[in-house]
Design an enzyme around this catalytic site. Structure first.
Site, PDB file in Angstrom:
ATOM      1  CB  CYS A 115      -2.911   3.358   9.641  1.00  0.00           C
ATOM      2  SG  CYS A 115      -3.699   2.625   8.233  1.00  0.00           S
ATOM      3  CG  ASN A 120      -0.297  -0.342   2.488  1.00  0.00           C
ATOM      4  OD1 ASN A 120       0.293  -1.413   2.617  1.00  0.00           O
ATOM      5  ND2 ASN A 120      -0.363   0.544   3.452  1.00  0.00           N
ATOM      6  CB  THR A 161     -28.522  -7.477   9.785  1.00  0.00           C
ATOM      7  OG1 THR A 161     -29.334  -8.056  10.812  1.00  0.00           O
ATOM      8  CG2 THR A 161     -29.376  -7.126   8.587  1.00  0.00           C
TER       9      THR A 161
HETATM   10  C1  LIG Z   1      -6.458  -0.070   3.360  1.00  0.00           C
HETATM   11  C2  LIG Z   1      -5.789  -1.354   3.553  1.00  0.00           C
HETATM   12  C3  LIG Z   1      -6.255  -2.271   4.513  1.00  0.00           C
HETATM   13  C4  LIG Z   1      -7.392  -1.950   5.448  1.00  0.00           C
HETATM   14  O1  LIG Z   1      -8.629  -1.967   4.803  1.00  0.00           O
HETATM   15  P1  LIG Z   1      -9.886  -1.299   5.533  1.00  0.00           P
HETATM   16  O2  LIG Z   1     -11.036  -1.656   4.673  1.00  0.00           O
HETATM   17  O3  LIG Z   1      -9.612   0.166   5.570  1.00  0.00           O
HETATM   18  O4  LIG Z   1      -9.978  -1.906   6.886  1.00  0.00           O
HETATM   19  C5  LIG Z   1      -5.612  -3.490   4.614  1.00  0.00           C
HETATM   20  N1  LIG Z   1      -4.584  -3.797   3.816  1.00  0.00           N
HETATM   21  C6  LIG Z   1      -4.101  -2.957   2.894  1.00  0.00           C
HETATM   22  C7  LIG Z   1      -2.972  -3.371   2.026  1.00  0.00           C
HETATM   23  C8  LIG Z   1      -4.685  -1.696   2.731  1.00  0.00           C
HETATM   24  O5  LIG Z   1      -4.204  -0.860   1.831  1.00  0.00           O
END
Ligand SMILES: *Cc1c(COP(=O)(O)O)cnc(C)c1O
Length: 395
Positions: free
Chosen positions: A326, A153, A239
């Site tokens: 994050c 990411n 749900t």
């Molecule tokens: C954004 C991301 C996540 C987290 O996903 P969310 O839906 O925001 O919880 C996990 N892994 C990678 C590689 C990401 O880029």
């Protein structure tokens, strides 16, 4: 002033086409999919149609292998904890992952270490790519699961997933991949690639926030995640997020349709931007230039703080990031940049720009105009840059 959203790896704008598909399920079709009357049955039918279509798009053998969750983090947690807890009784207590996974994986591994599991964190080398032979060498008798992300990411590097999948299958070890960033940009086929579990989320591909999935191949032993009703084959009660699920399916479908054309457009923009920014002295591109997501640019500029660069970019109407959404706001340099071997002071001067189909060549022109100006301005005030220049002069 121009506004450029260049943080599509953090999240994306909801596509109007996706919203249109979701709307009926936020308004008229509000029934609970578990209810037997018409609007409940309609919601159920929509959820199951979405599940079938998603299964097809991921190459899954059966729609029942798709489990809807609240997103990537939940899916990552479930994959690791669920498999490890289920296999513990068989004496499996070892996990293999990499040093530059998302924190949803790394922090889950740390939690499992506290429970007594052992974790091998594989090197990702200077180009940000895991070596499949390292995976093979790390596999032990007691290895429960291998978890390697499909694409990183922060630096966008794409991993040799088919090779790793084949190795895991050969040794009878389960293989999970966090495909949150890759989905929609890379052709995924869980069967061909020998993937046993796969995490995905809707909001990284122009879908809504709060909806994702975990693909769990039939036969994989995994602990149930949430106790309650019988939803998701008794494994994850609650749900269904009906509109979210419809949105996830619509977003993945849009991403899969026209993927090649979109990727070609993004790669052209990405490469022009990288080439342009590399003209700035003492700049570097992080991660492999070829095996990387079409919309990812991650650069370091020596002698400046990434955070100051981002604030200046924001003042000029560009939304960018220093790495993971994050961790920004913390003073620690990115664990990803440290994993590819960058020293702290260089890792601090990083900038990630991530593009989607919504971006244009004009956005790239604008960024190429303002980034060099901001970098020289920040360097003109930087004691670190002064030191670098002095050392340069001394040879
Ligand atoms: C954004 C991301 C996540 C987290 O996903 P969310 O839906 O925001 O919880 C996990 N892994 C990678 C590689 C990401 O880029």
């Amino acid at each position: 002033m121009r506004y450029v959203y260049a943080d599509n790896s953090a999240t994306t704008a909801l596509s109007p086409k996706v919203l249109e598909k979701m709307m009926p399920y936020l308004t008229e079709v509000y029934g609970n999919p578990s209810s037997i009357y018409t609007i409940g049955a309609k919601a159920r039918a929509a959820v199951e149609t979405a599940r079938e279509n998603i299964a097809k798009n991921l190459g899954a053998a059966n729609p029942n292998e798709i489990y809807f969750t609240s997103g990537g983090s939940e899916s990552d947690n479930w994959a690791l904890k669920g498999v490890c807890h289920a296999l513990k009784a068989k004496g499996k207590k070892h996990i293999i992952t990499s040093k530059f996974e998302h924190h949803a994986i790394l922090h889950t591994c740390e939690a499992l270490e506290k429970e007594g599991f052992e974790v091998t964190y594989l090197d990702v080398y200077e180009n940000g790519i895991v070596h499949p032979e390292d995976v093979e060498n790390a596999i032990r008798e007691d290895t429960a699961i291998v978890s390697i992300m499909y694409a990183n990411n922060e630096i966008g590097t794409i991993q040799p997933i088919s090779e790793i999948g084949a190795i895991c299958r050969k040794h009878g070890v389960l293989f999970h991949t966090d495909a949150v960033q890759a989905a929609g940009y890379v052709k995924i086929d869980v069967q061909k690639e020998n993937i046993d579990l796969l995490s995905m989320t809707a909001h990284k591909l122009h879908g809504p926030k709060g909806c994702g999935l975990l693909y769990i191949r039939k036969g994989v032993r995994i602990e149930n995640l949430i106790c309650g009703g019988a939803q998701e084959r008794n494994k994850r009660a609650g749900t269904e997020n009906v509109a979210g699920i419809i949105g996830l399916d619509a977003a993945l479908q849009l991403a899969v349709d026209g993927m090649d054309e979109r990727n070609a457009k993004l790669e052209k923009m990405r490469d022009r931007l990288i080439d342009g920014l590399l003209k700035i002295e003492r700049s570097r591109i992080n991660g492999d230039r070829v095996h990387r997501l079409p919309g990812n640019v991650n650069m370091c500029f020596e002698g400046i703080e990434g955070e100051s660069l981002l604030l200046r970019l924001d003042l000029k109407g560009v939304s960018a990031s220093s790495g993971s959404a994050c961790t920004s706001g913390s003073l620690d340099p990115s664990h990803v940049l440290l994993a590819i071997g960058l020293p702290h002071e260089i890792a601090h001067g990083s900038m990630r720009l991530s593009f989607s189909d919504d971006n244009t060549e004009e956005d790239i022109d604008y960024i190429l105009e303002i980034v060099p100006e901001i970098v020289s301005y920040l360097r003109s005030m930087s004691p670190l840059w002064e030191k670098i220049k002095k050392q340069e002069a001394q040879g």
